[in-house]
Scaffold this motif. Sequence first.
Motif, PDB file in Angstrom:
ATOM      1  N   TYR A 146       0.814  -1.211   0.000  1.00 45.12           N
ATOM      2  CA  TYR A 146       0.000   0.000   0.000  1.00 45.12           C
ATOM      3  C   TYR A 146       0.851   1.267   0.000  1.00 45.12           C
ATOM      4  O   TYR A 146       0.478   2.271  -0.611  1.00 45.12           O
ATOM      5  CB  TYR A 146      -0.952   0.017   1.195  1.00 45.12           C
ATOM      6  N   ALA A 147       1.987   1.220   0.664  1.00 43.52           N
ATOM      7  CA  ALA A 147       2.855   2.405   0.712  1.00 43.52           C
ATOM      8  C   ALA A 147       3.319   2.802  -0.687  1.00 43.52           C
ATOM      9  O   ALA A 147       3.332   3.994  -1.035  1.00 43.52           O
ATOM     10  CB  ALA A 147       4.060   2.150   1.620  1.00 43.52           C
ATOM     11  N   GLY A 152       2.830   6.150  -5.553  1.00 42.56           N
ATOM     12  CA  GLY A 152       2.551   6.257  -6.978  1.00 42.56           C
ATOM     13  C   GLY A 152       1.457   7.265  -7.268  1.00 42.56           C
ATOM     14  O   GLY A 152       1.557   8.063  -8.207  1.00 42.56           O
ATOM     15  N   TYR A 153       0.405   7.228  -6.456  1.00 41.47           N
ATOM     16  CA  TYR A 153      -0.678   8.203  -6.629  1.00 41.47           C
ATOM     17  C   TYR A 153      -0.169   9.623  -6.409  1.00 41.47           C
ATOM     18  O   TYR A 153      -0.511  10.543  -7.167  1.00 41.47           O
ATOM     19  CB  TYR A 153      -1.825   7.899  -5.664  1.00 41.47           C
ATOM     20  N   ALA A 154       0.653   9.802  -5.384  1.00 42.84           N
ATOM     21  CA  ALA A 154       1.178  11.138  -5.088  1.00 42.84           C
ATOM     22  C   ALA A 154       2.024  11.669  -6.246  1.00 42.84           C
ATOM     23  O   ALA A 154       1.963  12.866  -6.576  1.00 42.84           O
ATOM     24  CB  ALA A 154       2.003  11.104  -3.803  1.00 42.84           C
ATOM     25  N   ALA A 182      -5.963   9.122 -16.782  1.00 42.97           N
ATOM     26  CA  ALA A 182      -6.083   7.662 -16.752  1.00 42.97           C
ATOM     27  C   ALA A 182      -5.229   7.070 -15.634  1.00 42.97           C
ATOM     28  O   ALA A 182      -5.667   6.150 -14.916  1.00 42.97           O
ATOM     29  CB  ALA A 182      -5.671   7.090 -18.105  1.00 42.97           C
ATOM     30  N   ARG A 183      -4.019   7.582 -15.476  1.00 46.74           N
ATOM     31  CA  ARG A 183      -3.135   7.064 -14.414  1.00 46.74           C
ATOM     32  C   ARG A 183      -3.687   7.404 -13.037  1.00 46.74           C
ATOM     33  O   ARG A 183      -3.625   6.584 -12.108  1.00 46.74           O
ATOM     34  CB  ARG A 183      -1.726   7.629 -14.585  1.00 46.74           C
ATOM     35  N   ARG A 190      -7.696   2.052  -6.946  1.00 47.49           N
ATOM     36  CA  ARG A 190      -7.150   1.029  -6.056  1.00 47.49           C
ATOM     37  C   ARG A 190      -7.077   1.532  -4.616  1.00 47.49           C
ATOM     38  O   ARG A 190      -7.354   0.783  -3.661  1.00 47.49           O
ATOM     39  CB  ARG A 190      -5.765   0.598  -6.550  1.00 47.49           C
ATOM     40  N   ILE A 191      -6.698   2.793  -4.431  1.00 46.29           N
ATOM     41  CA  ILE A 191      -6.635   3.366  -3.084  1.00 46.29           C
ATOM     42  C   ILE A 191      -8.018   3.399  -2.450  1.00 46.29           C
ATOM     43  O   ILE A 191      -8.196   2.998  -1.293  1.00 46.29           O
ATOM     44  CB  ILE A 191      -6.024   4.788  -3.142  1.00 46.29           C
ATOM     45  N   VAL A 192      -9.019   3.849  -3.195  1.00 45.77           N
ATOM     46  CA  VAL A 192     -10.375   3.933  -2.656  1.00 45.77           C
ATOM     47  C   VAL A 192     -10.893   2.550  -2.282  1.00 45.77           C
ATOM     48  O   VAL A 192     -11.513   2.370  -1.225  1.00 45.77           O
ATOM     49  CB  VAL A 192     -11.318   4.615  -3.668  1.00 45.77           C
ATOM     50  N   ARG A 193     -10.644   1.564  -3.113  1.00 47.61           N
ATOM     51  CA  ARG A 193     -11.114   0.211  -2.799  1.00 47.61           C
ATOM     52  C   ARG A 193     -10.476  -0.325  -1.529  1.00 47.61           C
ATOM     53  O   ARG A 193     -11.153  -0.945  -0.693  1.00 47.61           O
ATOM     54  CB  ARG A 193     -10.822  -0.730  -3.978  1.00 47.61           C
ATOM     55  N   GLN A 194      -9.170  -0.081  -1.366  1.00 45.75           N
ATOM     56  CA  GLN A 194      -8.496  -0.595  -0.174  1.00 45.75           C
ATOM     57  C   GLN A 194      -8.917   0.175   1.077  1.00 45.75           C
ATOM     58  O   GLN A 194      -9.087  -0.414   2.152  1.00 45.75           O
ATOM     59  CB  GLN A 194      -6.977  -0.556  -0.365  1.00 45.75           C
TER      60      GLN A 194
END
Length: 358
Positions: A146-147, A152-154, A182-183, A190-194
């Motif tokens: 997750y880290a 990656g999102y940041a 898109a990215r 994925r972040i929201v789901r987790q």
Amino acid sequence: MKILRLRWKDFRNLTAGEVEPAEGINVVFGKNAQGKTNLLEAVWLFTGDRSFRGAKDADLVRRDRSGAVLALAFESGGREQNAKIRIEGGRRSAELNGIPKESCSALTGRFCAVVFSPEHLALVRGGPSQRRSFVDSALCQIRPGYASLRSGYARVLFQRNALLKDIPRHAELLDTMEIWDARLCEYGGRIVRQRTAYLNALEGPAAGFYSGISGNRETLSLSYRKSAEHLERALRDGRAEDIRNGYTGAGPHRDDVEIGIDGLSARSFASQGQKRSAVLALKLAEAELLTRANGETPVVLLDDVLSELDSARREYLLNRLTKFQVFLTCCEPDAARPLERGALFRMEDGSLTQRKQI
């Protein structure tokens, strides 16, 4: 998981000493600025994380000393393990079972703890960033990947925001926006789901702990509040406004966690005691999920936890958390009078002495 022995030298205002705590509740009392929180901070550093008070490593060494040493013997995986942390030259180094590690982060997952401090009341009182940080930090402990997902999102968010600032001067860059959208949607989804899955798992234990703390008089609920139900559409529809503002207005970096008590917003309507109880319940639920994920019960650190709580809530914290080894600080020994089993210690001017074993 439990602490067998903790030794320290020249850490904060703690001169030199050691403690062999009880398996259950360990109450450390003393006046303010005597070293109670410093003791919990010393334990917390063995999780591999930074100080929960936000202190720099150089600030952890006793004044006029060149360095500090912490040593922890703990039981994990059915055997005794030993860890050591040295703080010298403004930096921390670590050993585990006599083997030097590249950094203290190598201790992550080997010794686990959950901490509550008065600063954590911002989980309820503060803004959305405090609640997002709580969920993200908890996820990092139980999901190693997750880290990197969060990082990656940041990175993508940074690049998209930079593009938004450049487009007014370079209109040709607008064509590249679809790539970054898109990215961002990929990482963000994925972040929201987790986060959502974690909160769904957290709500049951948190509600259970809160019910116990409140004497079954109140109920706690959690829900994830997305800034946009459909991120791809929100990014597309809000693109013009994002360009005007120079930043991204929708995504998991803008989401929130709603904490409710009896169906009302805890932030807006809860009393100070209810807010403190809610944060305690969240922290204890975090410990419960860590136990499920790792098969080991983390050590629970509760700093200045009894203030603003009535006698029934105090009794619960002192006598009903039998699953965990707990370190709890307070100012007056009378606050721990309901303690039925455990150990009582006094902290005075950086020196710890045991007063009673119950």
